[in-house]
Design a protein around this motif. Structure first.
Motif, short mmCIF file in Angstrom:
data_model
loop_
_atom_site.label_atom_id
_atom_site.label_comp_id
_atom_site.label_asym_id
_atom_site.label_seq_id
_atom_site.Cartn_x
_atom_site.Cartn_y
_atom_site.Cartn_z
N SER A 17 0.98 -9.32 5.90
CA SER A 17 2.07 -8.32 5.92
C SER A 17 3.37 -8.94 5.45
O SER A 17 4.12 -8.32 4.69
N ASP A 49 -0.37 -1.83 3.15
CA ASP A 49 -0.59 -2.74 4.29
C ASP A 49 -1.44 -2.04 5.34
O ASP A 49 -0.94 -1.24 6.13
N GLU A 50 -2.71 -2.34 5.34
CA GLU A 50 -3.67 -1.75 6.28
C GLU A 50 -3.50 -0.23 6.38
O GLU A 50 -3.25 0.30 7.47
MG LIG Z 1 -0.29 -7.31 9.05
#
Ligand SMILES: [Mg+2]
Ligand SMILES: Nc1ncnc2c1ncn2[C@@H]1O[C@H](COP(=O)(O)OP(=O)(O)OP(=O)(O)O)[C@@H](O)[C@H]1O
Lengths: 227, 245
Positions: free
Chosen positions: B45, B165-166
Protein backbone atom coordinates in the motif's frame (compact mmCIF):
# COMPACT_ATOMS: atom_id res chain seq x y z
CA UNK A 1 -58.94 35.98 50.15
CA UNK A 2 -58.28 32.25 49.57
CA UNK A 3 -54.85 30.92 48.74
CA UNK A 4 -55.96 30.29 45.19
CA UNK A 5 -57.18 33.85 44.79
CA UNK A 6 -53.89 35.13 46.12
CA UNK A 7 -51.97 32.87 43.71
CA UNK A 8 -54.03 34.00 40.75
CA UNK A 9 -53.72 37.68 41.72
CA UNK A 10 -49.94 37.29 41.95
CA UNK A 11 -49.17 35.24 38.83
CA UNK A 12 -52.17 35.71 36.56
CA UNK A 13 -53.33 39.25 37.17
CA UNK A 14 -55.35 40.41 34.09
CA UNK A 15 -54.95 44.10 34.85
CA UNK A 16 -51.16 43.86 35.14
CA UNK A 17 -51.00 41.60 32.06
CA UNK A 18 -52.92 44.11 29.99
CA UNK A 19 -50.80 47.01 31.19
CA UNK A 20 -47.45 45.36 30.37
CA UNK A 21 -48.29 43.26 27.28
CA UNK A 22 -46.82 45.97 25.08
CA UNK A 23 -43.55 46.14 27.01
CA UNK A 24 -43.12 42.36 26.94
CA UNK A 25 -43.83 42.35 23.20
CA UNK A 26 -41.14 45.01 22.74
CA UNK A 27 -38.81 42.77 24.77
CA UNK A 28 -39.61 39.85 22.48
CA UNK A 29 -38.51 41.90 19.48
CA UNK A 30 -35.23 42.85 21.15
CA UNK A 31 -34.62 39.22 22.16
CA UNK A 32 -35.20 38.07 18.58
CA UNK A 33 -32.92 40.79 17.24
CA UNK A 34 -30.05 39.86 19.54
CA UNK A 35 -30.61 36.13 19.01
CA UNK A 36 -30.57 36.37 15.22
CA UNK A 37 -27.50 38.62 15.23
CA UNK A 38 -25.69 36.24 17.60
CA UNK A 39 -26.60 33.18 15.52
CA UNK A 40 -25.37 34.75 12.29
CA UNK A 41 -22.06 36.12 13.57
CA UNK A 42 -21.37 33.35 16.09
CA UNK A 43 -21.92 30.46 13.67
CA UNK A 44 -20.08 32.21 10.82
CA UNK A 45 -17.10 33.01 13.04
CA UNK A 46 -17.03 29.49 14.51
CA UNK A 47 -17.14 27.90 11.06
CA UNK A 48 -14.46 30.26 9.82
CA UNK A 49 -12.15 29.45 12.73
CA UNK A 50 -12.63 25.70 12.23
CA UNK A 51 -11.72 26.09 8.54
CA UNK A 52 -8.63 28.13 9.47
CA UNK A 53 -7.64 25.47 11.97
CA UNK A 54 -7.80 22.83 9.23
CA UNK A 55 -4.84 24.52 7.54
CA UNK A 56 -2.82 23.59 10.63
CA UNK A 57 -0.70 26.73 10.83
CA UNK A 58 0.86 26.27 14.24
CA UNK A 59 0.88 29.75 15.82
CA UNK A 60 -2.58 30.46 14.43
CA UNK A 61 -3.93 27.19 15.79
CA UNK A 62 -2.50 27.94 19.21
CA UNK A 63 -4.38 31.26 19.24
CA UNK A 64 -7.60 29.59 18.13
CA UNK A 65 -7.30 26.96 20.85
CA UNK A 66 -6.69 29.60 23.51
CA UNK A 67 -9.67 31.66 22.35
CA UNK A 68 -11.93 28.61 22.24
CA UNK A 69 -10.91 27.34 25.67
CA UNK A 70 -11.22 30.73 27.36
CA UNK A 71 -14.67 31.44 26.00
CA UNK A 72 -15.91 27.95 26.77
CA UNK A 73 -14.54 28.09 30.32
CA UNK A 74 -15.84 31.51 31.41
CA UNK A 75 -19.49 31.94 32.41
CA UNK A 76 -20.97 34.31 29.78
CA UNK A 77 -22.34 36.53 32.59
CA UNK A 78 -18.80 37.26 33.80
CA UNK A 79 -17.66 38.21 30.30
CA UNK A 80 -20.71 40.43 29.80
CA UNK A 81 -20.09 42.27 33.08
CA UNK A 82 -16.38 42.60 32.36
CA UNK A 83 -17.00 43.96 28.89
CA UNK A 84 -19.78 46.33 29.90
CA UNK A 85 -18.23 47.76 33.07
CA UNK A 86 -14.54 47.15 32.28
CA UNK A 87 -14.07 48.23 28.67
CA UNK A 88 -15.03 51.91 29.26
CA UNK A 89 -12.03 52.11 31.61
CA UNK A 90 -9.74 51.41 28.65
CA UNK A 91 -11.56 53.88 26.45
CA UNK A 92 -13.91 51.48 24.68
CA UNK A 93 -17.55 52.26 25.28
CA UNK A 94 -20.05 49.94 23.68
CA UNK A 95 -23.81 50.01 23.99
CA UNK A 96 -25.38 47.33 26.15
CA UNK A 97 -26.88 45.79 23.04
CA UNK A 98 -23.48 45.67 21.33
CA UNK A 99 -21.83 44.10 24.38
CA UNK A 100 -24.49 41.40 24.62
CA UNK A 101 -24.29 40.66 20.89
CA UNK A 102 -20.48 40.61 20.85
CA UNK A 103 -20.00 38.44 23.93
CA UNK A 104 -22.66 35.89 23.02
CA UNK A 105 -21.31 35.76 19.44
CA UNK A 106 -17.83 34.99 20.73
CA UNK A 107 -19.17 32.33 23.11
CA UNK A 108 -21.19 30.69 20.35
CA UNK A 109 -18.22 30.93 17.98
CA UNK A 110 -15.98 29.18 20.51
CA UNK A 111 -18.37 26.26 20.91
CA UNK A 112 -19.19 26.14 17.20
CA UNK A 113 -15.51 26.05 16.27
CA UNK A 114 -14.93 23.11 18.59
CA UNK A 115 -17.98 21.23 17.30
CA UNK A 116 -17.15 21.79 13.60
CA UNK A 117 -13.49 20.95 14.21
CA UNK A 118 -14.50 17.67 15.83
CA UNK A 119 -16.63 17.07 12.74
CA UNK A 120 -13.69 17.75 10.42
CA UNK A 121 -11.51 15.35 12.41
CA UNK A 122 -14.12 12.61 12.32
CA UNK A 123 -14.26 12.57 8.51
CA UNK A 124 -12.23 9.52 7.61
CA UNK A 125 -8.79 9.98 6.10
CA UNK A 126 -9.84 7.94 3.08
CA UNK A 127 -12.05 10.83 2.02
CA UNK A 128 -9.00 13.09 1.78
CA UNK A 129 -7.06 10.33 -0.02
CA UNK A 130 -9.80 9.77 -2.58
CA UNK A 131 -10.30 13.47 -3.29
CA UNK A 132 -6.60 14.32 -3.48
CA UNK A 133 -5.97 11.30 -5.73
CA UNK A 134 -8.33 12.79 -8.33
CA UNK A 135 -6.29 16.00 -8.37
CA UNK A 136 -8.46 18.12 -6.09
CA UNK A 137 -6.37 20.58 -4.07
CA UNK A 138 -6.38 20.91 -0.28
CA UNK A 139 -8.92 23.73 -0.19
CA UNK A 140 -11.18 22.07 -2.78
CA UNK A 141 -11.12 18.83 -0.80
CA UNK A 142 -11.88 20.72 2.41
CA UNK A 143 -14.81 22.67 0.96
CA UNK A 144 -16.41 20.13 -1.38
CA UNK A 145 -15.73 16.85 0.40
CA UNK A 146 -14.81 17.25 4.07
CA UNK A 147 -16.76 20.29 5.30
CA UNK A 148 -20.15 19.15 4.00
CA UNK A 149 -19.71 15.93 5.96
CA UNK A 150 -18.28 17.67 9.01
CA UNK A 151 -21.15 20.15 9.13
CA UNK A 152 -23.74 17.40 8.81
CA UNK A 153 -22.19 15.63 11.77
CA UNK A 154 -22.04 18.92 13.64
CA UNK A 155 -25.64 19.96 13.12
CA UNK A 156 -27.28 18.25 16.13
CA UNK A 157 -24.75 19.54 18.71
CA UNK A 158 -24.64 22.86 16.87
CA UNK A 159 -28.39 23.42 17.08
CA UNK A 160 -28.34 22.53 20.78
CA UNK A 161 -25.55 24.97 21.44
CA UNK A 162 -27.13 27.67 19.30
CA UNK A 163 -30.38 27.40 21.26
CA UNK A 164 -28.56 27.44 24.61
CA UNK A 165 -26.58 30.51 23.61
CA UNK A 166 -29.55 32.45 22.27
CA UNK A 167 -31.40 31.77 25.53
CA UNK A 168 -28.49 33.51 27.23
CA UNK A 169 -29.81 36.75 25.72
CA UNK A 170 -31.65 36.91 29.08
CA UNK A 171 -28.28 37.88 30.60
CA UNK A 172 -28.73 41.21 28.83
CA UNK A 173 -31.14 42.14 31.62
CA UNK A 174 -28.20 42.75 34.00
CA UNK A 175 -26.74 45.47 31.80
CA UNK A 176 -30.07 46.99 30.80
CA UNK A 177 -30.70 45.56 27.34
CA UNK A 178 -34.49 45.85 26.93
CA UNK A 179 -35.10 42.19 26.14
CA UNK A 180 -37.88 40.01 27.56
CA UNK A 181 -36.51 39.48 31.08
CA UNK A 182 -35.44 43.10 31.49
CA UNK A 183 -38.94 44.28 30.59
CA UNK A 184 -40.53 41.73 32.90
CA UNK A 185 -38.26 42.61 35.84
CA UNK A 186 -38.99 46.30 35.45
CA UNK A 187 -42.71 45.56 35.46
CA UNK A 188 -42.36 43.34 38.53
CA UNK A 189 -40.45 46.08 40.34
CA UNK A 190 -43.11 48.67 39.58
CA UNK A 191 -46.21 46.54 40.29
CA UNK A 192 -44.87 44.17 42.93
CA UNK A 193 -46.72 41.50 40.97
CA UNK A 194 -45.19 38.38 39.35
CA UNK A 195 -47.51 38.23 36.35
CA UNK A 196 -45.02 39.92 33.95
CA UNK A 197 -42.42 37.23 34.71
CA UNK A 198 -44.90 34.52 33.82
CA UNK A 199 -45.65 36.44 30.64
CA UNK A 200 -41.91 36.56 29.96
CA UNK A 201 -41.65 32.79 30.39
CA UNK A 202 -44.59 32.36 28.05
CA UNK A 203 -42.91 34.65 25.52
CA UNK A 204 -39.80 32.42 25.56
CA UNK A 205 -41.92 29.40 24.86
CA UNK A 206 -43.67 31.17 22.00
CA UNK A 207 -40.36 32.27 20.51
CA UNK A 208 -38.33 29.11 21.08
CA UNK A 209 -40.74 26.27 20.37
CA UNK A 210 -40.81 27.18 16.65
CA UNK A 211 -37.02 27.41 16.76
CA UNK A 212 -36.85 23.90 18.27
CA UNK A 213 -39.17 22.57 15.59
CA UNK A 214 -37.08 24.25 12.91
CA UNK A 215 -33.90 22.79 14.42
CA UNK A 216 -35.43 19.30 14.32
CA UNK A 217 -36.33 19.86 10.68
CA UNK A 218 -32.79 20.97 9.87
CA UNK A 219 -31.33 17.93 11.62
CA UNK A 220 -33.53 15.59 9.62
CA UNK A 221 -32.92 17.46 6.40
CA UNK A 222 -29.17 17.05 6.77
CA UNK A 223 -29.12 13.47 7.91
CA UNK A 224 -28.20 11.06 5.15
CA UNK A 225 -28.01 7.34 4.89
CA UNK A 226 -24.55 6.26 5.90
CA UNK A 227 -22.51 3.84 3.86
CA UNK B 1 10.66 -1.56 -25.92
CA UNK B 2 8.19 1.31 -25.48
CA UNK B 3 8.98 3.97 -22.87
CA UNK B 4 7.47 3.07 -19.50
CA UNK B 5 4.30 4.80 -18.28
CA UNK B 6 5.55 4.61 -14.71
CA UNK B 7 9.17 4.36 -13.76
CA UNK B 8 10.01 4.18 -10.06
CA UNK B 9 13.69 4.24 -9.08
CA UNK B 10 15.36 3.72 -5.69
CA UNK B 11 12.22 4.72 -3.81
CA UNK B 12 12.63 4.90 -0.06
CA UNK B 13 10.13 5.58 2.68
CA UNK B 14 10.32 5.28 6.47
CA UNK B 15 7.72 5.82 9.14
CA UNK B 16 9.83 6.97 12.05
CA UNK B 17 12.41 4.25 12.70
CA UNK B 18 10.56 1.74 10.50
CA UNK B 19 11.91 1.54 6.96
CA UNK B 20 8.92 0.44 4.87
CA UNK B 21 10.32 0.86 1.33
CA UNK B 22 13.99 0.00 0.98
CA UNK B 23 14.84 1.25 -2.48
CA UNK B 24 12.13 0.05 -4.84
CA UNK B 25 12.67 -0.11 -8.62
CA UNK B 26 9.53 -0.74 -10.63
CA UNK B 27 8.81 0.02 -14.23
CA UNK B 28 5.37 -0.36 -15.83
CA UNK B 29 4.99 -0.41 -19.61
CA UNK B 30 1.99 0.93 -21.52
CA UNK B 31 -1.04 -1.35 -21.28
CA UNK B 32 0.73 -3.64 -18.83
CA UNK B 33 -1.07 -5.13 -15.84
CA UNK B 34 1.34 -5.54 -12.96
CA UNK B 35 0.12 -7.67 -10.09
CA UNK B 36 1.76 -6.81 -6.78
CA UNK B 37 1.71 -9.42 -4.01
CA UNK B 38 3.40 -9.89 -0.68
CA UNK B 39 2.75 -10.59 2.98
CA UNK B 40 0.89 -8.11 5.17
CA UNK B 41 3.11 -5.19 6.10
CA UNK B 42 5.51 -5.69 3.21
CA UNK B 43 4.84 -2.15 1.98
CA UNK B 44 2.48 -2.71 -0.98
CA UNK B 45 0.00 0.00 0.00
CA UNK B 46 2.80 2.39 0.87
CA UNK B 47 4.38 1.82 -2.55
CA UNK B 48 1.11 2.55 -4.35
CA UNK B 49 0.45 5.63 -2.21
CA UNK B 50 3.96 6.92 -2.92
CA UNK B 51 3.36 6.64 -6.68
CA UNK B 52 1.04 9.69 -6.58
CA UNK B 53 2.70 11.11 -3.47
CA UNK B 54 -0.37 10.63 -1.32
CA UNK B 55 2.41 9.37 0.93
CA UNK B 56 5.56 11.47 0.71
CA UNK B 57 8.61 9.35 -0.20
CA UNK B 58 11.89 10.12 1.55
CA UNK B 59 13.94 9.80 -1.60
CA UNK B 60 13.97 8.27 -5.06
CA UNK B 61 12.48 9.04 -8.42
CA UNK B 62 8.95 8.61 -9.76
CA UNK B 63 8.45 9.29 -13.44
CA UNK B 64 5.02 9.31 -15.01
CA UNK B 65 5.36 9.34 -18.80
CA UNK B 66 8.79 10.84 -18.39
CA UNK B 67 7.69 13.59 -15.98
CA UNK B 68 9.48 13.51 -12.61
CA UNK B 69 6.90 13.72 -9.81
CA UNK B 70 9.58 14.24 -7.16
CA UNK B 71 10.57 17.58 -8.73
CA UNK B 72 9.77 20.55 -6.57
CA UNK B 73 8.23 22.32 -9.55
CA UNK B 74 6.00 19.36 -10.47
CA UNK B 75 2.29 20.22 -10.51
CA UNK B 76 1.19 17.41 -8.25
CA UNK B 77 -2.55 17.90 -8.73
CA UNK B 78 -2.11 17.75 -12.50
CA UNK B 79 -0.11 14.53 -12.16
CA UNK B 80 -2.56 12.95 -9.74
CA UNK B 81 -5.53 13.30 -12.02
CA UNK B 82 -3.65 11.17 -14.53
CA UNK B 83 -3.18 8.41 -11.94
CA UNK B 84 -6.48 6.80 -11.03
CA UNK B 85 -6.58 5.24 -7.57
CA UNK B 86 -9.01 2.68 -6.19
CA UNK B 87 -9.04 1.88 -2.49
CA UNK B 88 -9.96 -1.14 -0.42
CA UNK B 89 -12.60 0.90 1.44
CA UNK B 90 -14.09 2.56 -1.73
CA UNK B 91 -13.92 6.02 -0.12
CA UNK B 92 -16.94 7.36 -1.97
CA UNK B 93 -18.21 10.77 -0.84
CA UNK B 94 -21.30 9.81 1.20
CA UNK B 95 -23.03 13.19 0.79
CA UNK B 96 -23.04 12.98 -2.98
CA UNK B 97 -24.86 10.78 -5.47
CA UNK B 98 -22.95 8.26 -7.57
CA UNK B 99 -23.00 10.78 -10.41
CA UNK B 100 -21.86 13.56 -8.06
CA UNK B 101 -18.94 11.39 -6.95
CA UNK B 102 -17.86 10.93 -10.54
CA UNK B 103 -18.38 14.52 -11.70
CA UNK B 104 -16.73 16.41 -8.82
CA UNK B 105 -13.17 16.23 -10.14
CA UNK B 106 -14.35 16.55 -13.76
CA UNK B 107 -15.80 19.92 -12.84
CA UNK B 108 -13.37 21.21 -10.25
CA UNK B 109 -10.10 19.79 -11.56
CA UNK B 110 -10.68 19.59 -15.32
CA UNK B 111 -12.97 22.63 -15.28
CA UNK B 112 -15.76 21.03 -17.30
CA UNK B 113 -19.25 22.49 -17.28
CA UNK B 114 -21.87 20.68 -15.23
CA UNK B 115 -23.57 19.41 -18.39
CA UNK B 116 -20.40 18.13 -19.95
CA UNK B 117 -19.25 16.55 -16.67
CA UNK B 118 -22.56 14.76 -16.25
CA UNK B 119 -22.39 13.44 -19.79
CA UNK B 120 -18.92 12.01 -19.15
CA UNK B 121 -19.98 10.82 -15.69
CA UNK B 122 -23.00 8.94 -17.02
CA UNK B 123 -20.85 7.30 -19.67
CA UNK B 124 -18.37 6.23 -16.99
CA UNK B 125 -21.15 4.81 -14.80
CA UNK B 126 -22.55 3.01 -17.84
CA UNK B 127 -19.13 1.50 -18.43
CA UNK B 128 -19.14 -0.10 -14.97
CA UNK B 129 -22.75 -1.26 -15.42
CA UNK B 130 -24.33 1.29 -13.08
CA UNK B 131 -26.08 3.71 -15.44
CA UNK B 132 -29.30 3.20 -13.50
CA UNK B 133 -27.68 4.07 -10.14
CA UNK B 134 -26.52 7.57 -11.03
CA UNK B 135 -28.92 9.21 -8.57
CA UNK B 136 -28.21 6.82 -5.66
CA UNK B 137 -26.12 7.79 -2.67
CA UNK B 138 -23.30 5.43 -1.63
CA UNK B 139 -25.35 4.27 1.36
CA UNK B 140 -27.95 2.89 -1.03
CA UNK B 141 -25.45 0.78 -2.97
CA UNK B 142 -23.88 -2.61 -2.28
CA UNK B 143 -20.14 -2.82 -1.66
CA UNK B 144 -19.55 -4.11 -5.17
CA UNK B 145 -21.60 -1.30 -6.66
CA UNK B 146 -19.76 1.26 -4.53
CA UNK B 147 -16.40 -0.02 -5.70
CA UNK B 148 -17.53 0.17 -9.31
CA UNK B 149 -18.61 3.79 -8.78
CA UNK B 150 -15.15 4.42 -7.31
CA UNK B 151 -13.59 2.91 -10.44
CA UNK B 152 -15.85 5.08 -12.62
CA UNK B 153 -14.79 8.13 -10.60
CA UNK B 154 -11.13 7.38 -11.34
CA UNK B 155 -11.59 6.27 -14.96
CA UNK B 156 -13.70 9.28 -15.95
CA UNK B 157 -10.60 11.49 -15.64
CA UNK B 158 -8.98 9.39 -18.39
CA UNK B 159 -5.90 8.45 -16.37
CA UNK B 160 -2.83 7.00 -18.03
CA UNK B 161 -2.34 4.66 -15.09
CA UNK B 162 -4.67 3.01 -12.58
CA UNK B 163 -3.59 1.87 -9.11
CA UNK B 164 -5.77 -0.66 -7.27
CA UNK B 165 -5.13 -1.36 -3.58
CA UNK B 166 -6.97 -4.55 -2.64
CA UNK B 167 -10.11 -3.46 -4.51
CA UNK B 168 -12.07 -6.59 -3.62
CA UNK B 169 -10.81 -7.35 -0.10
CA UNK B 170 -13.69 -5.58 1.65
CA UNK B 171 -16.35 -7.29 -0.46
CA UNK B 172 -18.56 -10.27 0.22
CA UNK B 173 -17.38 -13.15 -2.00
CA UNK B 174 -20.45 -12.99 -4.22
CA UNK B 175 -19.74 -9.34 -5.07
CA UNK B 176 -16.07 -9.79 -6.01
CA UNK B 177 -16.83 -11.03 -9.52
CA UNK B 178 -18.59 -7.85 -10.64
CA UNK B 179 -15.59 -5.70 -9.69
CA UNK B 180 -13.08 -8.07 -11.29
CA UNK B 181 -15.20 -8.05 -14.45
CA UNK B 182 -14.91 -4.26 -14.62
CA UNK B 183 -11.16 -4.48 -14.09
CA UNK B 184 -10.91 -7.08 -16.85
CA UNK B 185 -12.80 -4.83 -19.26
CA UNK B 186 -10.48 -1.95 -18.38
CA UNK B 187 -7.55 -4.14 -19.17
CA UNK B 188 -9.08 -5.16 -22.49
CA UNK B 189 -9.51 -1.47 -23.30
CA UNK B 190 -5.76 -1.07 -22.90
CA UNK B 191 -5.54 0.55 -19.46
CA UNK B 192 -2.17 0.37 -17.71
CA UNK B 193 -2.71 -1.01 -14.21
CA UNK B 194 -0.91 -1.85 -11.00
CA UNK B 195 -3.02 -4.12 -8.81
CA UNK B 196 -2.45 -5.19 -5.22
CA UNK B 197 -4.76 -8.12 -4.56
CA UNK B 198 -5.08 -11.65 -3.27
CA UNK B 199 -7.22 -12.74 -6.22
CA UNK B 200 -4.74 -15.26 -7.61
CA UNK B 201 -7.09 -16.54 -10.30
CA UNK B 202 -7.38 -13.00 -11.62
CA UNK B 203 -3.58 -12.74 -11.53
CA UNK B 204 -3.21 -15.96 -13.53
CA UNK B 205 -5.58 -14.93 -16.30
CA UNK B 206 -5.11 -11.15 -16.47
CA UNK B 207 -1.65 -10.18 -15.22
CA UNK B 208 1.33 -9.63 -17.50
CA UNK B 209 3.72 -9.69 -14.61
CA UNK B 210 3.61 -10.68 -10.96
CA UNK B 211 5.83 -8.78 -8.54
CA UNK B 212 6.51 -10.29 -5.12
CA UNK B 213 7.40 -7.86 -2.33
CA UNK B 214 8.64 -8.65 1.13
CA UNK B 215 10.03 -6.47 3.89
CA UNK B 216 9.98 -3.33 1.79
CA UNK B 217 11.88 -4.78 -1.16
CA UNK B 218 10.98 -6.51 -4.42
CA UNK B 219 12.17 -10.09 -4.06
CA UNK B 220 11.27 -11.45 -7.46
CA UNK B 221 9.13 -10.74 -10.51
CA UNK B 222 8.08 -12.52 -13.67
CA UNK B 223 5.16 -13.65 -15.83
CA UNK B 224 2.38 -15.25 -13.77
CA UNK B 225 2.81 -18.74 -15.20
CA UNK B 226 6.47 -18.79 -14.27
CA UNK B 227 5.97 -17.16 -10.88
CA UNK B 228 3.25 -19.59 -9.86
CA UNK B 229 5.04 -22.73 -10.99
CA UNK B 230 8.79 -22.11 -10.90
CA UNK B 231 9.60 -19.11 -8.74
CA UNK B 232 13.34 -18.89 -8.08
CA UNK B 233 13.21 -17.58 -4.54
CA UNK B 234 12.05 -19.96 -1.80
CA UNK B 235 10.15 -17.15 -0.02
CA UNK B 236 8.23 -16.39 -3.21
CA UNK B 237 7.37 -20.04 -3.69
CA UNK B 238 6.22 -20.43 -0.11
CA UNK B 239 4.06 -17.30 -0.26
CA UNK B 240 2.44 -18.02 -3.62
CA UNK B 241 1.74 -21.61 -2.64
CA UNK B 242 0.21 -20.49 0.60
CA UNK B 243 -2.24 -18.01 -0.89
CA UNK B 244 -2.69 -19.86 -4.20
CA UNK B 245 -4.32 -22.77 -2.41
MG1 LIG C 1 -2.12 -2.68 2.15
N1 LIG D 1 0.92 6.12 8.23
C1 LIG D 1 1.71 5.19 8.79
N2 LIG D 1 2.39 5.45 9.93
C2 LIG D 1 3.19 4.55 10.49
N3 LIG D 1 3.42 3.32 9.99
C3 LIG D 1 2.78 2.98 8.85
C4 LIG D 1 1.89 3.90 8.20
N4 LIG D 1 1.40 3.28 7.09
C5 LIG D 1 1.95 2.07 7.07
N5 LIG D 1 2.78 1.86 8.12
C6 LIG D 1 3.57 0.65 8.39
O1 LIG D 1 4.32 0.37 7.24
C7 LIG D 1 4.37 -1.02 7.00
C8 LIG D 1 3.89 -1.31 5.59
O2 LIG D 1 2.52 -0.98 5.52
P1 LIG D 1 1.68 -1.19 4.20
O3 LIG D 1 0.31 -0.75 4.51
O4 LIG D 1 2.37 -0.55 3.05
O5 LIG D 1 1.74 -2.76 4.01
P2 LIG D 1 0.91 -3.69 3.02
O6 LIG D 1 1.91 -4.49 2.27
O7 LIG D 1 -0.03 -2.87 2.22
O8 LIG D 1 0.14 -4.64 4.02
P3 LIG D 1 -1.35 -5.23 3.93
O9 LIG D 1 -1.27 -6.43 3.04
O10 LIG D 1 -1.66 -5.62 5.34
O11 LIG D 1 -2.24 -4.15 3.39
C9 LIG D 1 3.54 -1.67 8.09
O12 LIG D 1 4.43 -2.14 9.08
C10 LIG D 1 2.71 -0.55 8.61
O13 LIG D 1 2.43 -0.74 9.98
Amino acid sequence: MTDLDRFLATFLNPAVAGQYAGAIAAGVLVTIEVAVAVLVTGLALGLGLAVLRAYRIRPLNALIVIFVDVFRALPPLVVILLAYFGLPNVGVTLSAFAVLWLVLSLVLAAFAEEIVWAGILSVRKGQWDAARSTGLGFAQTLFYVVLPQAVRLAIPPLTNRAIATTKNTALGSVIGVGEIINQAQTAVAVTGNATPLLMGALAYIIVFVPVLILAGRIERRFAWRRA
Amino acid sequence: MPAPILDVRALRKSFGPLEVLKGIDLSVRPQELVFLVGPSGSGKSTLLRCCNRLEEPDSGSIRLEGVELMDRACDLNAARRRIGMVFQGFNLYPHMTALGNVTLALRKVLGKSRREAEEIGRAALDRVGLADKAACHPGELSGGQQQRVAIARAVSLEPTLMLFDEPTSALDPELVGSVLAVMRSLREAGMTMVVVSHEMRFAREAADRVVFMEGGAIVEEGPPAAMFTEAQHPRTRAFLQEIGR
